[in-house]
Design an enzyme around this catalytic site. Sequence first.
Site, short mmCIF file in Angstrom:
data_model
loop_
_atom_site.label_atom_id
_atom_site.label_comp_id
_atom_site.label_asym_id
_atom_site.label_seq_id
_atom_site.Cartn_x
_atom_site.Cartn_y
_atom_site.Cartn_z
N TRP A 17 0.92 -1.15 0.01
CA TRP A 17 -0.15 0.17 -0.09
C TRP A 17 0.68 1.12 0.08
O TRP A 17 0.62 2.18 -0.69
CB TRP A 17 -1.04 -0.08 1.28
CG TRP A 17 -1.88 -1.02 1.12
CD1 TRP A 17 -2.17 -2.40 1.60
CD2 TRP A 17 -3.06 -1.24 0.00
NE1 TRP A 17 -3.14 -3.06 1.19
CE2 TRP A 17 -3.86 -2.27 0.05
CE3 TRP A 17 -3.54 -0.36 -0.96
CZ2 TRP A 17 -4.68 -2.64 -0.68
CZ3 TRP A 17 -4.64 -0.50 -1.84
CH2 TRP A 17 -5.35 -1.93 -1.70
N ASP A 67 -1.22 6.68 6.14
CA ASP A 67 -2.35 5.97 5.82
C ASP A 67 -2.56 5.05 6.74
O ASP A 67 -1.81 4.23 6.86
CB ASP A 67 -2.09 5.23 4.59
CG ASP A 67 -3.13 4.30 4.20
OD1 ASP A 67 -4.30 3.91 4.82
OD2 ASP A 67 -3.09 3.54 3.04
N LYS A 125 -12.04 -1.63 7.65
CA LYS A 125 -11.32 -2.38 8.63
C LYS A 125 -12.06 -2.55 9.82
O LYS A 125 -12.40 -3.41 10.27
CB LYS A 125 -9.79 -2.08 8.35
CG LYS A 125 -9.40 -1.42 7.18
CD LYS A 125 -9.35 -2.66 6.05
CE LYS A 125 -8.54 -2.11 4.51
NZ LYS A 125 -8.28 -3.54 3.77
#
Lengths: 419, 419
Positions: free
Chosen positions: A156, A228, A252
């Site tokens: 990511w 992030d 999440k």
Amino acid sequence: MSVSMSTAAAPLTHLKPSTASQITAFPTSLSRPTSRPLSITCSSTTLQTPTSAATDRVFNFAAGPATLPENVLLKAQSELYNWRGSGMSVMEMSHRGKEFLSIIQKAESDLRALLNIPSEYTVLFLQGGATTQFAAAPLNLCGPADVVDYIVTGSWGDKAFKEATKYCNPNSIWSGKSEKYTKIPNFDSLNQTPGAKYLHICANETIHGVEFKSYPTPAGENEVLVADMSSNFCSKPVDVAKFGMIYAGAQKNVGPSGVTIAIVRSDLIGHAQPITPVMLDYKIHADNSSLYNTPPCYGIYMCGLVFEDLVEQGGLAEVEKKNVKKGSLLYDAIDGSKGFFRCPVERSVRSLMNVPFTLAKTELEAEFVKEAAKEKMVQLKGHRSVGGMRASIYNAMPLAGVEKLVAFMKDFQARHDHA
Amino acid sequence: MSVSMSTAAAPLTHLKPSTASQITAFPTSLSRPTSRPLSITCSSTTLQTPTSAATDRVFNFAAGPATLPENVLLKAQSELYNWRGSGMSVMEMSHRGKEFLSIIQKAESDLRALLNIPSEYTVLFLQGGATTQFAAAPLNLCGPADVVDYIVTGSWGDKAFKEATKYCNPNSIWSGKSEKYTKIPNFDSLNQTPGAKYLHICANETIHGVEFKSYPTPAGENEVLVADMSSNFCSKPVDVAKFGMIYAGAQKNVGPSGVTIAIVRSDLIGHAQPITPVMLDYKIHADNSSLYNTPPCYGIYMCGLVFEDLVEQGGLAEVEKKNVKKGSLLYDAIDGSKGFFRCPVERSVRSLMNVPFTLAKTELEAEFVKEAAKEKMVQLKGHRSVGGMRASIYNAMPLAGVEKLVAFMKDFQARHDHA
């Protein structure tokens, strides 16, 4: 089967997580083709006829979208058709009506309380996932000629870095790729670029299970650290003041997919590059309290229910304790397996949210995943780019889920270790 | 109250809209603080004790998010906690799991059937509303030096035009602004730019209530007509083959906010400008079947339920008949009021979705809106930029809602016309 619909006596609104396990017999099987009335009870101990509803729920180890708190789902279900006497579903509400305004304002207020967000930070409810922020962050926080630094600890972070090349001059100042993304760098050894507009990290790499346990100090004069936090957002207390911006996809730890939350130091807002799409411009959303256009209302409502639940659990310090307990249990099981199970991540930076592991006998991995699914522990297959297994154990994964997984692992090992 | 939970005998899965009114006594009041068990029945005619649930529902004339079909909401409620035996909510499902894949694939399939979408068109499920497409359309469909044409028939078309100035050279070839956006131009009189890459329209202006009843032919060699259909999407049959691209936010006719649908002629995909954020690049989403990153799963699920409902109603030709009937009833009431009520829009292009109207005695407008709300007809206030009233009567607004509004209008007039 007879019916005792005593939910009315036990308002779901005020259910504590500790009672959630007692209300799992809520009608989940309305579409079942049987002519017999369904036995239902939602109150504490009056379950007259155990139904399969409680046991029908699986332990869902998916990396996101992921398991949500059971009491939140039940509350959402009870309110779906008619939200608190409004005569309509949250999905039908004008985003400019007083009902929805109360929802989004409470969501923000609870989130601010949870993370103790300083007043000079703006909270934005956005769309498009963290991936949209991979572009929005450089578009808002620097100019096209500016240098920015990225620490790449997984897939990511790498995607964020690559997207930034369109909008500025990003430097990848450290990458864990050659070591298969199993480490976090020593901060003292980082070669930060003087004058870099910000330093970007991915606080928890969902695929590789690598998590920052502390944070580097950016070298740039504004000390802008951008993180992030999609996969460990609200899983533990965070000192927001250390960051220029935190962003996270909701799916999440805090809600369904379709909502992205950004927490931005307000002085960093208002400097977007001219090519910034209006929907990626933080100033537009800040000036309009996230209501420039129609926001993802139902997703924000769900996030609000989760925030409320986290507050009721005692806040993020309490939540972290539970996550530490779950994580320790699982990592101890892996480390205590004498090499039958293995976790490739360096111990000091192992994620409390995403636990990747492999079998020494890789040929048994498919069987492991299949057998676990039969035992109602699903989505344990590792990411296609990594292989093996991965157990995502976010806030909403009950301790019982991890206990069951660990018991299954031991049983699986006992059955296969002699071969 | 006693309970007859016979829903199990009448699966909501197969409810036809015609029976929806019979199941409004579904438990919507689980959080009501009463110690009495709740009387519930969901089967056809065995409603033993009428509850207030049916009458609690308001007629919601909001412009979007807007009213959804009652049977869709009830089905969503019944499935929220445990989707069809999966042991989890749709909100918790991995977007790469077989369960969600079946949901998104059925949604696309039903949408293709409804609009008879040719095979050479790609269907994308996106995020960010039509406003994101105001940037994505030029970023994907033309280069920075290209000329494109915009017909501006209202506020939304104007916003689309302004956003395009960042990414190409848009011409506003016609604007209805000087006539307060009450008209659609004569297509023969349009001065289209030779070589324009596309011609953009807003098929239905939500705020001004102006709707294209037929479509102009673009002059460019590729004949690329681009239409924002957010507020009349799936309200009537459309010949998709006439368009290069159709896009729509879901929150008017087909679902909750947070989902944007784009139908793009496939040969137009793959030419995005280098500065295009990855999340705005149609090729990325096309190559990944709308699953490049986590899509707004629950919103897509809701859209799928609505599509299924529209198919069961007999498709868009049948839906259009109902919308014509509702629209005629309301416009006839306005036109037959001898000037007490007024609609500013030219008759031939009045929207069947959004009906703006004013009172000759403007000082009574606030009272009209207030009294209507007391009668459970809500969100009738006109957009803040236009004033007066607006009744949005999308697919899911029942005929009964329009009949009630018309009756109220006549009564209101009778009480005030003599003054």
